[in-house]
Scaffold this motif. Structure first.
Motif, PDB file in Angstrom:
ATOM      1  N   SER A 136       0.852  -1.040  -0.006  1.00 20.05           N
ATOM      2  CA  SER A 136       0.011   0.104  -0.072  1.00 20.05           C
ATOM      3  C   SER A 136       0.882   1.120   0.104  1.00 20.05           C
ATOM      4  N   THR A 256      -9.044   1.576   1.432  1.00 21.96           N
ATOM      5  CA  THR A 256      -7.806   0.865   2.143  1.00 21.96           C
ATOM      6  C   THR A 256      -7.261   1.885   3.141  1.00 21.96           C
ATOM      7  N   ILE A 320      -7.011  -4.428   4.122  1.00 26.89           N
ATOM      8  CA  ILE A 320      -6.000  -3.462   4.073  1.00 26.89           C
ATOM      9  C   ILE A 320      -4.881  -3.916   3.267  1.00 26.89           C
ATOM     10  N   SER A 355     -15.550  -3.222   2.767  1.00 25.73           N
ATOM     11  CA  SER A 355     -14.969  -2.441   3.597  1.00 25.73           C
ATOM     12  C   SER A 355     -15.801  -2.385   4.922  1.00 25.73           C
TER      13      SER A 355
END
Length: 630
Positions: A136, A256, A320, A355
């Motif tokens: 990420s 995320t 995530i 999510s």
């Protein structure tokens, strides 16, 4: 509708460079700090320390995250190879490792306490330092400004701090490997009481303290980055870039970041309370504890409370890790299938659904804690429901591939491999989501196989797909495709050869986290299977050095890239081949269309970039698009 940007010659641009035509001419109004041509360097030449080390350029910071993550991946893979040696050949001498491991090898055997430390550090490194920060941190930093049409992140200074907090966290965690009592050894989930009592085992001492300090800095890094990502997506989109025109990569990075902002503070609070229990005599997680026959004074706490706090972060952490990979895979599949992504709005909806649900399923990790059966049934129901948005994504990926004009680039192979692993691991997740089945298999290798497929391996495949696909934009050169094919097939075969047999031995009851299984007659029949798994794991790990060589060799000696080598439609390919700080040397292009105009009927070319107005594509406009062009 009037045009907001100079009109490129679409067909000529594609023929000349595989892109959209040349970038707009720089204008003085954008300031010297945004222009990076030769004239600019005569007036503003940064010192290398500020340009490459303490840089505030999101692209440089992304590369810092990537290369640091690669270091941690090599270390984490090395640790797993060490304990696979122990599991594959538990009776063999490991004296040859003594020059590297020192006192952790005793009488030719791996110290049992060091085995627990290996498992703990491997999990910590892979989940947090590689798949969270490395994946990420790399691609959210690199792609968000480029794909939304921004000069940089909302706060370049905060962005720089996010990397250096991550780097400091890594230094502290790495140093714990060299202390006399060894690193943390309570498992990567650091359950009390092992993590709460410094005197419990050697790995509960200084190594555990360093683990907690390291994670505090890591959480600060993630929060700084997450706030920056969300702010940039909301506030710094270019003209015309509505939320409904964002690439799926940006939707994935955006959601995320929100998950991280909401869930990481809970882990911070759990770590803080754990420090209180360790150092200040509190009893948040401790009660009725005896050590060496002596009763401690702790009363009233509950280790299950820690599990609730940890898994409230731990399950969103799964997404995530994997949602950035989902976004990048969607982009790579559409680009290389030469088709629009199937069900764009459904894909966004499924990301939002995942999510939301990720916050209400955490206790399915805790079915064996003795929770109320009714409460368990609620979490079981919510867990099984999350298969619906996941199934939507899988269906849409397969529909995107169906009858596409597929180009089997290395990135495309890893994207398809991601879909395969996500399906395989997701199916076993439905099994473990059932409380009655999970209670039987919770501490077996079935669980290990499940989460390594669905989270670990598939996220790695998404990372590799992203690196192969966006490497030309990162470094202005191409990675070697043949080496990429070899890397893919070694990794793809290796992953399945490692984790499919683990499902089998797990169903048979083979326990996880055991140093040796030779004391159990029931498990002796799995000796050959364990050797096979260990051999496959070590070969798959060694195969990653093909990628390492390809990556660093291509940075310096790879074939030079064109501006848009994949004929993609998103904004990052409208920048110069190697963008300077500020990304576009002139005016930022405006956006007119969604990001997946591939193989549109009536178009002269098989891709139409987002910054091409509808007035230039009269032959392929749909009725509502023709209204926008008029």
């Amino acid at each position: 509708m009037s045009d907001l940007t100079p009109k490129p010659n679409l067909s000529a641009g594609v023929q000349a460079q595989g892109g959209v035509g040349s970038a707009p001419v720089p204008t003085a109004e954008h300031g010297d700090h945004l222009l990076h041509d030769d004239h600019d360097h005569e007036h503003h030449d940064q010192h290398w320390l500020w340009k490459y080390v303490f840089s505030q350029d999101h692209k440089v910071i992304a590369k810092q995250f990537l290369i640091t993550g690669m270091f941690w991946a090599i270390l984490g893979g090395t640790l797993s190879s060490l304990f696979r040696l122990q599991l594959g050949w538990p009776e063999s001498s490991l004296e040859w490792l003594k020059p590297f491991l020192g006192g952790w090898i005793q009488a030719g055997k791996l110290n049992p306490e060091f085995y627990l430390a290996l498992v703990t550090m491997h999990g910590t490194i892979m989940v947090f330092f590689v798949l969270t920060a490395g994946l990420s941190g790399t691609f959210s930093n690199f792609l968000i400004p480029l794909q939304v049409g921004a000069r940089d992140m909302a706060s370049g200074f905060m962005n720089m701090l996010s990397y250096w907090f991550f780097f400091l966290s890594g230094i502290i965690m790495f140093s714990s490997l060299f202390i006399e009592t060894g690193p943390a050894a309570a498992g990567w989930t650091i359950y009390p009481p092992l993590s709460a009592l410094p005197q419990a085992i050697p790995g509960s001492g200084t190594g555990m303290t360093l683990w907690l300090v390291s994670m505090v800095f890591f959480i600060v890094s993630q929060l700084l980055g997450g706030v920056n990502y969300v702010t940039t997506v909301i506030n710094l989109r270019t003209r015309g870039m509505s939320m409904s025109k964002l690439p799926l990569t940006i939707w994935a990075f955006f959601l995320t970041a929100i998950l991280g902002i909401l869930s990481f503070p809970v882990l911070f609070s759990a770590a803080l309370l754990l420090v209180f229990d360790r150092s200040f005599g509190t009893s948040f997680f401790l009660s009725d504890i005896y050590i060496a026959g002596q009763a401690l004074s702790n009363q009233g706490g509950s280790p299950v409370l820690f599990q609730h706090l940890f898994w409230f972060l731990g399950h969103p952490e799964v997404y995530i890790v994997i949602m950035p990979a989902m976004g990048m895979v969607s982009e790579v599949l559409a680009t290389n299938a030469r088709k629009p992504i199937f069900g764009y709005r459904a894909m966004i909806g499924s990301l939002i659904g995942i999510s939301l649900l990720s916050f209400v399923v955490w206790a399915h990790h805790m079915f064996v804690t003795g929770m109320n059966p009714f409460l368990g049934s609620v979490f079981m129901f919510l867990t099984l429901i999350i298969a619906v948005p996941s199934g939507v994504k899988v269906f849409n990926w397969l529909a995107t591939l169906w009858r596409g004009n597929i180009r089997f680039t290395a990135a495309m192979l890893f994207a398809i491999g991601f879909v395969s692993l996500f399906i395989s691991g997701g199916l076993t997740g439905i099994i473990l989501g059932n409380a009655t089945l999970d209670i039987q298999m919770h501490n077996t290798y079935f669980v290990v196989a499940h989460f390594h497929l669905v989270m670990g391996s598939s996220a790695f495949f998404g990372l590799f797909a992203g690196v192969y696909h966006w490497f030309p934009k990162m470094f202005g050169r191409m990675m070697d495709e043949k080496l990429g094919y070899i890397h893919f097939w070694l990794t793809f075969a290796g992953v399945y050869l490692v984790f499919m047999p683990m499902h089998y031995v797990g169903i048979a009851g083979f326990p996880r986290r055991y140093y040796a299984w030779t004391g159990f007659d029931a498990f002796s029949q799995f000796a050959d299977m364990n050797k096979f798994i260990s051999i496959a794991a070590i070969i798959a790990f060694l195969g990653q050095f093909i990628f390492i060589f390809n990556f660093f060799y291509s940075i310096f000696r790879g074939r030079r890239a064109t501006q848009n080598p994949w004929n993609s439609t998103t904004l990052e390919w409208t920048t110069p081949i190697i963008p300077g700080h500020g990304n576009w040397p002139g005016e930022i292009p405006a956006v007119y269309r969604w990001p997946y105009d591939y193989s549109k009927p009536g178009s002269d070319v098989d891709f139409i970039p987002q910054n091409v107005p509808y007035s230039q594509t009269q032959s392929s406009n749909l009725p509502y698009e023709q209204e926008l062009a008029d």
